[in-house]
Design an enzyme around this catalytic site. Sequence first.
Site, PDB file in Angstrom:
ATOM      1  N   GLY A 106      -4.600  -1.719   5.375  1.00  0.00           N
ATOM      2  CA  GLY A 106      -3.743  -2.807   4.756  1.00  0.00           C
ATOM      3  C   GLY A 106      -4.442  -4.189   5.222  1.00  0.00           C
ATOM      4  N   ARG A 107      -4.879  -4.039   6.638  1.00  0.00           N
ATOM      5  CA  ARG A 107      -5.392  -5.627   7.027  1.00  0.00           C
ATOM      6  C   ARG A 107      -6.798  -5.836   6.731  1.00  0.00           C
ATOM      7  NH1 ARG A 107      -3.830  -1.895  10.797  1.00  0.00           N
ATOM      8  NH2 ARG A 107      -5.623  -1.148  12.208  1.00  0.00           N
ATOM      9  N   GLU A 144      10.842  -4.742   3.841  1.00  0.00           N
ATOM     10  CA  GLU A 144      11.015  -5.799   3.471  1.00  0.00           C
ATOM     11  C   GLU A 144      10.487  -6.363   2.005  1.00  0.00           C
ATOM     12  OE1 GLU A 144       9.522  -4.656   6.193  1.00  0.00           O
ATOM     13  OE2 GLU A 144       9.842  -6.004   7.995  1.00  0.00           O
ATOM     14  N   GLU A 161      -3.494  -5.654  15.599  1.00  0.00           N
ATOM     15  CA  GLU A 161      -3.033  -4.558  14.896  1.00  0.00           C
ATOM     16  C   GLU A 161      -4.133  -3.284  15.042  1.00  0.00           C
ATOM     17  OE1 GLU A 161       0.308  -3.805  11.727  1.00  0.00           O
ATOM     18  OE2 GLU A 161      -1.861  -3.970  10.501  1.00  0.00           O
ATOM     19  N   LYS A 184      10.279   0.227  13.101  1.00  0.00           N
ATOM     20  CA  LYS A 184      10.862   0.702  11.620  1.00  0.00           C
ATOM     21  C   LYS A 184      11.802   1.678  11.862  1.00  0.00           C
ATOM     22  CE  LYS A 184       6.480  -0.087   9.180  1.00  0.00           C
ATOM     23  NZ  LYS A 184       5.386   0.417   8.377  1.00  0.00           N
ATOM     24  N   HIS A 202      -4.257 -31.970  21.151  1.00  0.00           N
ATOM     25  CA  HIS A 202      -2.869 -32.508  21.799  1.00  0.00           C
ATOM     26  C   HIS A 202      -1.730 -31.895  22.182  1.00  0.00           C
ATOM     27  CE1 HIS A 202      -5.041 -36.284  20.643  1.00  0.00           C
ATOM     28  NE2 HIS A 202      -5.393 -35.775  19.751  1.00  0.00           N
ATOM     29  N   LYS A 254       0.819  -1.291  -0.010  1.00  0.00           N
ATOM     30  CA  LYS A 254       0.080  -0.092   0.198  1.00  0.00           C
ATOM     31  C   LYS A 254       0.873   1.405  -0.044  1.00  0.00           C
ATOM     32  CE  LYS A 254      -3.418   2.578   2.571  1.00  0.00           C
ATOM     33  NZ  LYS A 254      -4.245   2.778   4.076  1.00  0.00           N
TER      34      LYS A 254
HETATM   35  O1  F6P Z   1       3.768  -2.779   9.577  1.00  0.00           O
HETATM   36  C1  F6P Z   1       2.468  -3.148   9.460  1.00  0.00           C
HETATM   37  C2  F6P Z   1       2.086  -2.641   8.377  1.00  0.00           C
HETATM   38  O2  F6P Z   1       1.933  -1.298   8.298  1.00  0.00           O
HETATM   39  C3  F6P Z   1       0.584  -3.101   8.411  1.00  0.00           C
HETATM   40  O3  F6P Z   1      -0.411  -2.541   8.534  1.00  0.00           O
HETATM   41  C4  F6P Z   1       0.526  -3.323   6.646  1.00  0.00           C
HETATM   42  O4  F6P Z   1      -0.561  -4.459   6.285  1.00  0.00           O
HETATM   43  C5  F6P Z   1       1.984  -3.867   6.364  1.00  0.00           C
HETATM   44  O5  F6P Z   1       2.742  -3.179   7.397  1.00  0.00           O
HETATM   45  C6  F6P Z   1       2.399  -3.696   4.849  1.00  0.00           C
HETATM   46  O6  F6P Z   1       2.338  -2.592   4.532  1.00  0.00           O
HETATM   47  P1  F6P Z   1       2.332  -2.219   2.953  1.00  0.00           P
HETATM   48  O7  F6P Z   1       1.090  -2.711   2.273  1.00  0.00           O
HETATM   49  O8  F6P Z   1       2.387  -0.522   3.089  1.00  0.00           O
HETATM   50  O9  F6P Z   1       3.792  -2.538   2.413  1.00  0.00           O
END
Ligand code: F6P
Length: 520
Positions: A256-257, A210, A342, A485, A373, A204
């Site tokens: 995002g979520r 990452e 979150e 971050k 289990h 987003k």
């Molecule tokens: O670090 C958490 C977050 O901000 C989430 O809310 C989001 O889904 C994820 O990182 C990924 O963010 P992006 O879609 O901007 O890469």
Amino acid sequence: MSKSSENPAWKSLAAHALRMSERHLRDLFVENPKRSAVFSVDLGDIYVDFSRERIDTDVLAGLLALAEAADVPAFLGRMLSGGMVNESERRSALHAALRGSGPKELNVDGHNIRGEIARVDARVRNLIERIAAGEIKGYGGKIDTVLVLGIGGSEYGPAFVLDALQESITGPRVRFVGNIDGVTLDRALAGVDPSRTLAVLISKSFETTETKLNWAALKARHPKLPALAVTANILAARQAGFADGDVFPIWDWVGGRYSLWSAVGLPIALALGWPAFEALRAGAAEMDRHLLTAPVRENAPLLMGLIGVWNATFLGARSRAVIPYDSRLSAFIPYLQQLEMESNGKNVTQEGETVGYPTAPVRFGAVGTNAQHTFFQMLHQGTDMIPVDFLVPAVAATNDAGLHPTLLVNALAQADALMAGRPDVPKDQPYRAFGGNRPSTVVLYGKLDARVLGKLIALYEHRTAVEGALWDVNSFDQWGVELGKKMAVEIEPMLKGEKKPTPSLAALIARLGAFGKDAG
Ligand code: F6P
């Protein structure tokens, strides 16, 4: 202190919690053997039985009064019609609009978002057709693999849906790369023909370290790989070299979520086909309608949200488990962890005050019967009360005659054992005693297709929004992830020896260096 907790309804619930601490669920069932008729909601393909929760009609009335006093129904209406429910980021939370819910005319910042959604949908459909027809190819032939680079909400939603419905995949297979350990990328590429692979970078913000690093690593390995981007930051995608025709927009008003319903769901649509993606959205839209129109006593997300707050805040349960008796829902667990923790793992109210009461509990889980289990020991006899959501497929997933009835028996037996317990054991063997009185909700669902899955996901999305509204927290921001971050950026030069480490990190950084030498 939040405005919710100053409410008389809040205070009366605190009194009910004291009263209920003296009551046992076993006795509540003796008093009213038809509890399930009172404490359940039947949506046809989803049936929610919350008769094993530690509530009675007075508690329920108190919870409904709290919902009214906290303006929860009005908040939900505002959320679905584009009101600014995410104050700290000055945004609305319009994920439901992506599945057609809410008013026909929906303007955000002067744009009719209905038109924008339809335009992006048309582009996704066109993409699916062109990939299927072999018009869009890998550098060596027809695309048979899609490699998704994304993390958090840009990974979990699509990954969960595709895992759940993997038997229905008709298009390319999809692999996900989130973590930056290198192994994730290695494993995602194992057995894959890069010349028939399409990369889809989903972010987003287009700023997530990452995702950017994995993209660079992938390009270094396979420079010719064709790639698309899904993002709300079109400019950054352009700067990264993506042509506008290869960028699928999402918008600020999709969290995002909550984003799998947008172009973030592109991998779902590619693998399962557009009709399945539409069915997923249609199922979620059914839940949106239910949320807005069902009377409060028959409103599944509202009641589940109220009970979630009752357990966590009034009865003091600091964790809760979700146990799907269905491997297809195993990836629902990490999805829910992000969705709930979150969204509602917050300690200040919408007004910026300290909340003064416990908010989101820890969500954890595992698939039943496997979970029985492992940690069920603690659910039955541990010192903590851990409410459970049992997710139970009412219809067998396969034709193996002997399996499904036993699966059902196990789920029902566990729910009842937690509820009733077994106090009648020999006095000299107290370790055999089960106290019971441990709450759970049983969610039964019919044939798990895209529509029912969409409905189930929206049930939990809305339950989370209800809980957030009652706790008076902003369920749509995530400032808590920012510090980590920022610190990662500050620590990098320490690790490289370019800056003096902080006292707290000096020993670890020195030892890391020694590991490096040993290995080398
Ligand atoms: O670090 C958490 C977050 O901000 C989430 O809310 C989001 O889904 C994820 O990182 C990924 O963010 P992006 O879609 O901007 O890469």
